[in-house]
Design a protein around this motif. Sequence first.
Motif, PDB file in Angstrom:
ATOM      1  N   ASP A 267       0.831  -1.202   0.000  1.00  0.00           N
ATOM      2  CA  ASP A 267       0.000   0.000   0.000  1.00  0.00           C
ATOM      3  C   ASP A 267       0.867   1.254   0.000  1.00  0.00           C
ATOM      4  O   ASP A 267       0.764   2.128   0.869  1.00  0.00           O
ATOM      5  CB  ASP A 267      -0.965   0.003   1.188  1.00  0.00           C
ATOM      6  CG  ASP A 267      -2.196  -0.859   0.927  1.00  0.00           C
ATOM      7  OD1 ASP A 267      -2.210  -1.594  -0.074  1.00  0.00           O
ATOM      8  OD2 ASP A 267      -3.138  -0.806   1.729  1.00  0.00           O
ATOM      9  N   THR A 269       0.821   3.586  -2.312  1.00  0.00           N
ATOM     10  CA  THR A 269       0.071   4.741  -2.784  1.00  0.00           C
ATOM     11  C   THR A 269      -1.414   4.550  -2.535  1.00  0.00           C
ATOM     12  O   THR A 269      -1.882   3.442  -2.281  1.00  0.00           O
ATOM     13  CB  THR A 269       0.284   4.943  -4.296  1.00  0.00           C
ATOM     14  OG1 THR A 269      -0.270   3.812  -4.993  1.00  0.00           O
ATOM     15  CG2 THR A 269       1.752   5.091  -4.638  1.00  0.00           C
ATOM     16  N   SER A 272      -2.609   2.478  -7.078  1.00  0.00           N
ATOM     17  CA  SER A 272      -1.465   2.423  -7.985  1.00  0.00           C
ATOM     18  C   SER A 272      -1.835   2.866  -9.387  1.00  0.00           C
ATOM     19  O   SER A 272      -0.970   3.295 -10.157  1.00  0.00           O
ATOM     20  CB  SER A 272      -0.886   1.002  -8.028  1.00  0.00           C
ATOM     21  OG  SER A 272       0.302   0.946  -8.778  1.00  0.00           O
ATOM     22  N   TRP A 278       1.492   8.211  -7.209  1.00  0.00           N
ATOM     23  CA  TRP A 278       2.896   7.826  -7.387  1.00  0.00           C
ATOM     24  C   TRP A 278       3.806   9.055  -7.388  1.00  0.00           C
ATOM     25  O   TRP A 278       4.901   9.018  -6.813  1.00  0.00           O
ATOM     26  CB  TRP A 278       3.074   7.044  -8.687  1.00  0.00           C
ATOM     27  CG  TRP A 278       2.738   5.596  -8.545  1.00  0.00           C
ATOM     28  CD1 TRP A 278       1.692   4.926  -9.086  1.00  0.00           C
ATOM     29  CD2 TRP A 278       3.474   4.631  -7.779  1.00  0.00           C
ATOM     30  NE1 TRP A 278       1.725   3.598  -8.704  1.00  0.00           N
ATOM     31  CE2 TRP A 278       2.807   3.394  -7.914  1.00  0.00           C
ATOM     32  CE3 TRP A 278       4.627   4.691  -6.996  1.00  0.00           C
ATOM     33  CZ2 TRP A 278       3.263   2.226  -7.283  1.00  0.00           C
ATOM     34  CZ3 TRP A 278       5.084   3.533  -6.364  1.00  0.00           C
ATOM     35  CH2 TRP A 278       4.408   2.321  -6.521  1.00  0.00           C
ATOM     36  N   ILE A 302       3.883  -5.796  -2.638  1.00  0.00           N
ATOM     37  CA  ILE A 302       2.693  -5.319  -3.330  1.00  0.00           C
ATOM     38  C   ILE A 302       1.474  -5.517  -2.435  1.00  0.00           C
ATOM     39  O   ILE A 302       1.312  -6.560  -1.806  1.00  0.00           O
ATOM     40  CB  ILE A 302       2.532  -6.043  -4.681  1.00  0.00           C
ATOM     41  CG1 ILE A 302       1.404  -5.431  -5.509  1.00  0.00           C
ATOM     42  CG2 ILE A 302       2.339  -7.539  -4.500  1.00  0.00           C
ATOM     43  CD1 ILE A 302       1.377  -5.919  -6.951  1.00  0.00           C
ATOM     44  N   GLU A 306      -2.190  -1.502  -4.573  1.00  0.00           N
ATOM     45  CA  GLU A 306      -1.442  -1.619  -5.829  1.00  0.00           C
ATOM     46  C   GLU A 306      -2.266  -2.317  -6.910  1.00  0.00           C
ATOM     47  O   GLU A 306      -1.784  -2.486  -8.038  1.00  0.00           O
ATOM     48  CB  GLU A 306      -0.127  -2.359  -5.608  1.00  0.00           C
ATOM     49  CG  GLU A 306       1.008  -1.490  -5.098  1.00  0.00           C
ATOM     50  CD  GLU A 306       0.808  -0.992  -3.672  1.00  0.00           C
ATOM     51  OE1 GLU A 306       0.680   0.237  -3.476  1.00  0.00           O
ATOM     52  OE2 GLU A 306       0.764  -1.826  -2.753  1.00  0.00           O
ATOM     53  N   THR A 307      -3.485  -2.724  -6.583  1.00  0.00           N
ATOM     54  CA  THR A 307      -4.374  -3.306  -7.589  1.00  0.00           C
ATOM     55  C   THR A 307      -5.620  -2.447  -7.778  1.00  0.00           C
ATOM     56  O   THR A 307      -6.651  -2.942  -8.244  1.00  0.00           O
ATOM     57  CB  THR A 307      -4.793  -4.742  -7.193  1.00  0.00           C
ATOM     58  OG1 THR A 307      -5.556  -4.705  -5.979  1.00  0.00           O
ATOM     59  CG2 THR A 307      -3.579  -5.625  -6.979  1.00  0.00           C
ATOM     60  N   ARG A 328      -1.612  -2.679 -11.223  1.00  0.00           N
ATOM     61  CA  ARG A 328      -0.617  -3.643 -10.766  1.00  0.00           C
ATOM     62  C   ARG A 328       0.697  -3.490 -11.542  1.00  0.00           C
ATOM     63  O   ARG A 328       1.791  -3.498 -10.963  1.00  0.00           O
ATOM     64  CB  ARG A 328      -1.167  -5.048 -10.925  1.00  0.00           C
ATOM     65  CG  ARG A 328      -0.213  -6.157 -10.518  1.00  0.00           C
ATOM     66  CD  ARG A 328      -0.847  -7.527 -10.714  1.00  0.00           C
ATOM     67  NE  ARG A 328       0.115  -8.560 -10.420  1.00  0.00           N
ATOM     68  CZ  ARG A 328       0.371  -9.013  -9.189  1.00  0.00           C
ATOM     69  NH1 ARG A 328      -0.266  -8.528  -8.158  1.00  0.00           N
ATOM     70  NH2 ARG A 328       1.275  -9.954  -9.000  1.00  0.00           N
ATOM     71  N   TYR A 331       2.952  -0.491 -10.580  1.00  0.00           N
ATOM     72  CA  TYR A 331       3.845  -0.809  -9.456  1.00  0.00           C
ATOM     73  C   TYR A 331       5.031  -1.635  -9.938  1.00  0.00           C
ATOM     74  O   TYR A 331       6.191  -1.350  -9.595  1.00  0.00           O
ATOM     75  CB  TYR A 331       3.077  -1.575  -8.377  1.00  0.00           C
ATOM     76  CG  TYR A 331       3.971  -2.256  -7.363  1.00  0.00           C
ATOM     77  CD1 TYR A 331       4.429  -1.570  -6.245  1.00  0.00           C
ATOM     78  CD2 TYR A 331       4.376  -3.578  -7.532  1.00  0.00           C
ATOM     79  CE1 TYR A 331       5.265  -2.188  -5.320  1.00  0.00           C
ATOM     80  CE2 TYR A 331       5.203  -4.200  -6.617  1.00  0.00           C
ATOM     81  CZ  TYR A 331       5.653  -3.498  -5.513  1.00  0.00           C
ATOM     82  OH  TYR A 331       6.489  -4.110  -4.605  1.00  0.00           O
ATOM     83  N   SER A 349       6.832 -10.090  -8.561  1.00  0.00           N
ATOM     84  CA  SER A 349       5.934  -9.658  -7.495  1.00  0.00           C
ATOM     85  C   SER A 349       6.276 -10.317  -6.168  1.00  0.00           C
ATOM     86  O   SER A 349       5.873  -9.852  -5.114  1.00  0.00           O
ATOM     87  CB  SER A 349       4.478  -9.941  -7.859  1.00  0.00           C
ATOM     88  OG  SER A 349       4.238 -11.326  -7.972  1.00  0.00           O
TER      89      SER A 349
END
Length: 652
Positions: A267, A269, A272, A278, A302, A306-307, A328, A331, A349
Amino acid sequence: MYPDDGAHPTWGDTVRRKLAPILVALGATAALAAPAAAAPGAHQPMTPLPSTGTSPVEPQAGFRVLPYLQAPSSDSMTLVWISELDTPGTVTVTGPGGRQELTSEPVHLDLMEYSDAELAQTIDGLNQGSWLHSDANYQHVVEIDGLQAGKSYRYTVTQDGVEHTARFSTAPDAERWDHVRMMAFSDTETEPAGRIEHREWETAHAGLADGSAERPGIDSLWAQRYGTAVRYGEELVRYPMNQADALDANIATIAEQDPDLLLIAGDLTQGSGYQPAWDEFWRHFAGESSDLASNVPLVTAIGNWETYASISGGYGTPEDRSPVVVARNRYLDYMVTPGDPANPQVRDSYYRLDHGPVTILTLDSTNGLPDEDTTTGMLSGEVFSGDDTNLTPERMSTDTQGSFTAEEYASAFANVYATDASESDLPDLGEGSAQWEWAQAQLADARAQGQVVLVQFHHAAYSSGVHGTPPNHEFADNQSGVAMRAYTPMFEEYGVAAVISGHDEMFERSFVDSDGDGVGVQMYDVGVAADGLRGEQLYETADGTFEPIRFNTHSEWMAAVDEPELWENDANGNPQLVDGGLHYGHLQLDLERTRCGSELTLTPVYLFPQMDAEYTVTGTERRVYDDVVTLDLTADGEVVADNSCQGNTHRN
């Protein structure tokens, strides 16, 4: 996205054709590019094409993102930076072994352009668009090889005539070291609005400290200055530091302690797929606010944010999850880490990092199979009540993400990247998956080498917070970390010393010792970097009051419960905070060598806000919560209940 092995001969042209209309539909006007050859261990970047973005800001010379350190080792360091002009940069490195001069090759980051929604966004309290850059993003990745273990190097990066100078240290030799210091936190969740937003500040359910005055109320001077928020039916004053100032203070305090590594357990941001988030992240870590990442390598995981694409499409729809795919992969574009060579499609990842005597495994906890979703009633285990002593194998959850399915993601990935859905870059976290087998192999290898082992991933498996209950619980959560408990027996078997997670925006330590021998695994939620400050997960009783669920019976300490606030009234009758409470902070990990092993000290640090009589924050003071844990380890890196070498440390 894939190795340059000829398996996808028309991949670049098809990506450009397929992704362009999708991004336009999300409000973007991206110019896409074909893939270029990737550096060893890096993801597959794309060759530059002219930007057709519509940002009102023109590309600037120099650095959009200052150089930041990735993938450190004892003999190499990876240096990454972002420019807005398509021009090479140069790196000069000096230190033991002589001088190196290297030149970068800029690669266009096609996913980073602003969407129309981002360009049109307004934020109360900020001038519209004042946080925007240009739409141009060119990544420079330079691997510096031939370095010596445990040494300090000075480097200067020159980009478009602009210089940035910093230092880094290589990892020590695993057999020759004295002290390794790491810092860990999670949930930085940066965004431009964080410059002015003050987050919720939950009180401890256990109440205030003995002799404390009452907390400021909703009609107080404090409330006038910082506002209030409602949590569990109670209106409470907000925290006195906004998110941006809190993160800057956290980073400054970390920098003062001169760490070797900074772990960020997800987390990063506030979405993402939201490019301004960002920009804000890098402003804090490698930009206007600080250059910590120029001097200390970032080791990131991640997380669920980020999703998520925020205002640029959110989670998309079941028919089109392309915003998730874009988020995703944004990132994954920024983070250049070593991954699983046997499963390159997941784009690093999850990965392993060895730093002298320490092995850090970073796992991807964002997806599990079978998929679960509380909103649709799609559950893998029977519904149950009570605490986790009732979590039988038949009731064990499998997933951490209830907002989309792996099938939906794979379909969107196939559409975006014009490949088969089986090539999806979203790994399963569960038993028998490629990630599971990789983690077990890495743990066995690290143990055989006598390493001290740490693991990080985002979704805390043991938590008393809002994500602490599984999706099949009476008080269910749709983004629960409970599925990650499947790894606990593996962690215990291979002697993992500590697990670092976040997600619940708490500061909590749990301890799991399945066989009761006094040697287990310390499990941390360190989600106190800069976002919410939350307490326990509560439920509403029949009489309308709220009580803690306390599903997690392994909890040993949490700041929101075990560190009650102490207030004293000043001469004007205004309550002033003296000590205690939940604050922003981080976990400090110090590994020191002993005569016949090592000692790992885990110190929960918090930043106590210093305020004048008018509640103006004048600074922060580094303080330590009353839960410092010291682990004794053998020369083989295994935690022991009693080490005869205790106290015989070799300190710097």
